[in-house]
Design a protein around this motif. Sequence first.
Motif, short mmCIF file in Angstrom:
data_model
loop_
_atom_site.label_atom_id
_atom_site.label_comp_id
_atom_site.label_asym_id
_atom_site.label_seq_id
_atom_site.Cartn_x
_atom_site.Cartn_y
_atom_site.Cartn_z
N ASP A 144 -3.27 12.53 0.01
CA ASP A 144 -3.25 13.09 1.36
C ASP A 144 -3.24 11.98 2.40
OD1 ASP A 144 -3.30 15.53 0.19
OD2 ASP A 144 -5.37 16.02 0.72
N GLY A 145 -3.94 10.88 2.12
CA GLY A 145 -3.90 9.73 3.02
C GLY A 145 -2.50 9.14 3.12
N ARG A 146 -1.80 9.10 1.98
CA ARG A 146 -0.41 8.61 1.99
C ARG A 146 0.49 9.58 2.76
NH1 ARG A 146 0.38 4.52 -2.17
NH2 ARG A 146 -1.56 4.25 -3.34
N ALA A 147 0.20 10.87 2.67
CA ALA A 147 0.98 11.85 3.43
C ALA A 147 0.78 11.65 4.94
CB ALA A 147 0.57 13.27 3.03
N VAL A 148 -0.43 11.35 5.37
CA VAL A 148 -0.69 11.07 6.78
C VAL A 148 0.01 9.77 7.19
CG1 VAL A 148 -2.48 10.55 8.49
CG2 VAL A 148 -2.87 12.33 6.79
N GLU A 149 -0.02 8.77 6.32
CA GLU A 149 0.65 7.50 6.62
C GLU A 149 2.15 7.71 6.81
OE1 GLU A 149 1.07 3.65 7.55
OE2 GLU A 149 -0.88 4.54 7.07
N LEU A 150 2.76 8.50 5.92
CA LEU A 150 4.17 8.79 6.04
C LEU A 150 4.46 9.59 7.31
CD1 LEU A 150 7.03 8.72 4.92
CD2 LEU A 150 6.45 10.67 3.46
N GLY A 151 3.56 10.52 7.64
CA GLY A 151 3.72 11.30 8.86
C GLY A 151 3.64 10.44 10.11
N LEU A 152 2.74 9.44 10.11
CA LEU A 152 2.64 8.53 11.26
C LEU A 152 3.89 7.68 11.39
CD1 LEU A 152 -1.08 7.38 10.91
CD2 LEU A 152 -0.13 8.75 12.76
N LEU A 178 6.88 8.68 10.61
CA LEU A 178 7.95 9.53 11.10
C LEU A 178 7.74 9.98 12.55
CD1 LEU A 178 8.48 11.88 8.01
CD2 LEU A 178 9.96 10.02 8.75
N ALA A 179 6.51 10.38 12.87
CA ALA A 179 6.26 11.02 14.16
C ALA A 179 5.32 10.26 15.08
CB ALA A 179 5.71 12.43 13.94
N GLY A 180 4.64 9.24 14.60
CA GLY A 180 3.71 8.49 15.44
C GLY A 180 2.54 9.35 15.90
N GLN A 181 2.16 9.20 17.16
CA GLN A 181 1.01 9.90 17.71
C GLN A 181 1.23 11.41 17.85
OE1 GLN A 181 -2.09 8.41 18.56
NE2 GLN A 181 -1.15 6.79 17.34
N SER A 182 2.47 11.86 17.75
CA SER A 182 2.75 13.30 17.84
C SER A 182 2.56 14.02 16.51
CB SER A 182 4.18 13.53 18.34
OG SER A 182 5.13 12.97 17.45
N LEU A 183 2.15 13.30 15.48
CA LEU A 183 1.88 13.93 14.18
C LEU A 183 0.74 14.94 14.30
CD1 LEU A 183 2.11 14.04 11.02
CD2 LEU A 183 0.43 12.18 10.99
N THR A 184 0.91 16.09 13.65
CA THR A 184 -0.14 17.11 13.59
C THR A 184 -0.76 17.09 12.20
OG1 THR A 184 1.06 18.52 15.16
CG2 THR A 184 -0.66 19.57 13.83
N VAL A 185 -2.05 16.84 12.13
CA VAL A 185 -2.79 16.82 10.87
C VAL A 185 -3.67 18.06 10.81
CG1 VAL A 185 -4.42 15.57 9.43
CG2 VAL A 185 -2.72 14.31 10.75
N VAL A 186 -3.56 18.82 9.72
CA VAL A 186 -4.23 20.12 9.62
C VAL A 186 -5.09 20.15 8.37
CG1 VAL A 186 -3.90 22.61 9.44
CG2 VAL A 186 -2.30 21.24 10.79
N HIS A 187 -6.31 20.68 8.53
CA HIS A 187 -7.22 20.90 7.40
C HIS A 187 -7.74 22.33 7.46
CE1 HIS A 187 -10.44 20.43 4.48
NE2 HIS A 187 -11.31 20.84 5.39
N ALA A 188 -7.72 23.02 6.34
CA ALA A 188 -8.29 24.36 6.25
C ALA A 188 -9.65 24.26 5.57
CB ALA A 188 -7.36 25.29 5.47
N GLY A 189 -10.72 24.48 6.34
CA GLY A 189 -12.06 24.36 5.78
C GLY A 189 -13.10 24.19 6.85
N ASP A 190 -14.13 23.40 6.54
CA ASP A 190 -15.27 23.21 7.42
C ASP A 190 -14.98 22.09 8.41
OD1 ASP A 190 -17.71 23.12 8.65
OD2 ASP A 190 -18.83 22.41 6.89
N ALA A 191 -15.07 22.37 9.70
CA ALA A 191 -14.80 21.37 10.73
C ALA A 191 -15.89 20.31 10.80
CB ALA A 191 -14.64 22.05 12.09
N LYS A 192 -17.06 20.58 10.24
CA LYS A 192 -18.17 19.63 10.29
C LYS A 192 -18.15 18.64 9.13
CE LYS A 192 -21.17 22.97 12.65
NZ LYS A 192 -22.46 23.72 12.58
N GLU A 193 -17.16 18.71 8.27
CA GLU A 193 -17.07 17.80 7.13
C GLU A 193 -16.86 16.37 7.62
OE1 GLU A 193 -17.23 15.93 3.99
OE2 GLU A 193 -17.35 18.11 3.66
N PRO A 194 -17.77 15.44 7.30
CA PRO A 194 -17.65 14.05 7.81
C PRO A 194 -16.39 13.33 7.32
CG PRO A 194 -19.86 14.49 6.96
CD PRO A 194 -19.02 15.64 6.54
N VAL A 195 -15.86 13.71 6.17
CA VAL A 195 -14.70 13.02 5.61
C VAL A 195 -13.49 13.14 6.53
CG1 VAL A 195 -13.09 12.98 3.65
CG2 VAL A 195 -15.53 13.29 3.26
#
Length: 258
Positions: A28-36, A38-55
């Motif tokens: 998933d980290g490599r997917a974010v790296e590839l997204g950055l 391609l799209a730079g700061q306009s990349l949208t990163v999405v997580h389905a789960g608990d928003a309080k997760e420190p990770v």
Amino acid sequence: MQPNINVVSLVSIGRHPQSGRARRAEQDGRAVELGLTLAGQSLTVVHAGDAKEPVLRQYAGMGLPSLTVLEQSEGCDALPVLMSFLQDKSVDVVLTGVRAEGGESSGMLPYLLAEKLGWPLVPRVAEILAINNGEAEVLLALPRGQRRAVTVKLPFIASVDNAAQEARQTAFGPGLRAEFKVLNVDSVIDEAASQWQISAAKPRPKRIKVVKAKTAADRMKAATAKPVGGGGKVLRNESSTEKAQAIFDLLIEEKVIR
């Protein structure tokens, strides 16, 4: 960076293979790296789960100004909320890891998303070279370091392989300052998963590869054989060690060297 491209990277909570502690998932980290890339700061990163997760702050610390969280409790199915989110957005590329590091870890999420949305799926992507005129040129990761170049129409879903660019280091300060956009969604309980009993996996013994080739020439042919695949262009990068060993065995058998 590709202008005017809407890229979404889906992330999950990883699990360290030795300690079992929660971490940023490797793929998933490599997917974010590839997204950055391609799209730079306009990349949208999405997580389905608990928003309080420190990770999640580890992903944000990669240079993300914000991170979107589809709030749902543990035991809910992520597929319906992700599908609803992507349908409401004008998305060109969706990037995921090949499989999650915890939970079911079946690797089926990108396939199910592609089926529900009616989009093509490109598995085990090493790099996205260019996006032009509604098409993307993609490099697929093949065994023994080889690559296959394929072309796919937008929009599409890509699962990012370990052969992709390694994720950059995460910065603690920017991770804390990143904005979390928490969306309330209608969660769906995963009834099938709620009946499972999950236990720690035990390593299985590796099978010994049986070499059926009788001569050194056959072993050399097996070591340099091109994998069979349909479509695309294969870029060769064979292992020099395997080739050298096969040639050495052939010379000994032909009594060229002793």
